[in-house]
Structure formats: C-alpha cells, structure tokens
Design a protein around this motif. Sequence first.
Motif, PDB file in Angstrom:
ATOM      1  N   ALA A 103       0.968  -1.230  -0.012  1.00 23.91           N
ATOM      2  CA  ALA A 103       0.031  -0.615  -0.057  1.00 23.91           C
ATOM      3  C   ALA A 103       1.059   1.311  -0.004  1.00 23.91           C
ATOM      4  N   PHE A 104       0.605   2.454  -0.433  1.00 24.21           N
ATOM      5  CA  PHE A 104       1.059   3.884  -0.761  1.00 24.21           C
ATOM      6  C   PHE A 104       0.472   4.552  -0.437  1.00 24.21           C
ATOM      7  N   GLY A 105       0.491   5.945  -0.090  1.00 20.51           N
ATOM      8  CA  GLY A 105      -0.399   6.741  -0.100  1.00 20.51           C
ATOM      9  C   GLY A 105      -0.273   6.823   1.669  1.00 20.51           C
ATOM     10  N   SER A 106      -1.747   7.018   1.884  1.00 23.68           N
ATOM     11  CA  SER A 106      -1.811   7.607   3.244  1.00 23.68           C
ATOM     12  C   SER A 106      -2.467   5.914   4.253  1.00 23.68           C
ATOM     13  N   THR A 107      -1.717   5.253   4.518  1.00 22.39           N
ATOM     14  CA  THR A 107      -0.859   4.175   4.932  1.00 22.39           C
ATOM     15  C   THR A 107      -1.968   4.235   6.581  1.00 22.39           C
ATOM     16  N   VAL A 108      -0.898   5.287   6.815  1.00 18.59           N
ATOM     17  CA  VAL A 108      -0.955   5.463   8.223  1.00 18.59           C
ATOM     18  C   VAL A 108      -3.231   5.270   8.783  1.00 18.59           C
ATOM     19  N   SER A 109      -3.543   5.155   7.945  1.00 19.41           N
ATOM     20  CA  SER A 109      -4.828   5.190   7.723  1.00 19.41           C
ATOM     21  C   SER A 109      -5.942   4.003   7.491  1.00 19.41           C
ATOM     22  N   ILE A 110      -5.604   2.753   7.649  1.00 19.66           N
ATOM     23  CA  ILE A 110      -5.653   1.885   7.181  1.00 19.66           C
ATOM     24  C   ILE A 110      -5.465   1.514   8.515  1.00 19.66           C
ATOM     25  N   ASN A 111      -6.966   0.636   8.512  1.00 22.55           N
ATOM     26  CA  ASN A 111      -7.141  -1.048   9.379  1.00 22.55           C
ATOM     27  C   ASN A 111      -7.673  -1.881   9.448  1.00 22.55           C
ATOM     28  N   VAL A 112      -7.431  -2.082   7.538  1.00 22.50           N
ATOM     29  CA  VAL A 112      -7.586  -3.647   8.001  1.00 22.50           C
ATOM     30  C   VAL A 112      -6.876  -3.692   6.131  1.00 22.50           C
ATOM     31  N   MET A 113      -5.941  -4.768   5.847  1.00 24.85           N
ATOM     32  CA  MET A 113      -5.865  -5.191   4.607  1.00 24.85           C
ATOM     33  C   MET A 113      -6.275  -6.370   3.808  1.00 24.85           C
ATOM     34  N   GLY A 114      -6.394  -6.846   3.627  1.00 24.85           N
ATOM     35  CA  GLY A 114      -6.921  -8.162   2.903  1.00 24.85           C
ATOM     36  C   GLY A 114      -7.305  -8.924   1.237  1.00 24.85           C
ATOM     37  N   TRP A 115      -7.364  -9.819   1.059  1.00 18.08           N
ATOM     38  CA  TRP A 115      -7.592 -10.796   0.024  1.00 18.08           C
ATOM     39  C   TRP A 115      -8.680 -11.299  -0.418  1.00 18.08           C
TER      40      TRP A 115
END
Length: 114
Positions: A23-35
């Motif tokens: 992930a690039f950009g405002s990654t600090v705001s990410i709560n969940v990542m997935g597929w």
Amino acid sequence: VQLQAFGGGLVQPGESLRLSCAAFGSTVSINVMGWFRQAPGKQRELVAVFTLTGVTNLADSVKGRFTISRGNAKNTVYLQMNSLKAEDTAIYYCNALTMGMSYWGKGTLVTVSS
C-alpha cells in the motif's frame, strides 16, 4: 491509498504461491488489509483479512491451506497459498479499509491447472 499486488501465476494442483500487496499513500489510515478473489462467472469473495490489531480471518474454503500475514513494513500484506486446487483459480484482489473508504488493487491472476 494505492495498492499494488504481485505474485500471481500458473501453478499445478498441490503447489504453492505467495501473493504480496503493498500500500502507498495515506497508509497510516488503514485499519484492515486483505485479499478477495473472483473466479470466472462468480461473484467476488473474501479470501483473508488482517486487521490492525493482528486479527486474521480466512474463508472456510482456504482454511488450513492459506495464511495471511503482514510484513515488517506495515503497509504490506502477504497471502501464502499452499496445496492449491483448481477451484482456487481466480483473479485475486488486494483490499484496504480505512475509516470511510475501501480501496482495491488491480488484481493478479492465479491459475491452478495441470
């Protein structure tokens, strides 16, 4: 947030493959990542998710075969896929959730065929 996925390809049944998503950009705001994945003629479905607190969730169809993990650089998530089956053939999409938005990568094709 922009997502870039790597690692798709053609494998035989029983083999393994590892997908990566950065992930690039405002990654600090990410709560969940997935597929997620979408097979031909089918709806997109959840495969695995990884939350900010370290909680993981896997679809029943991949439990015991797939593992999701987060990289040391916390903007990266991996999907280790073992014992692949023909029914795992699909386009795999990386997804990231913030408080108010859902972001998608372009997708990477996984083909399981003998």
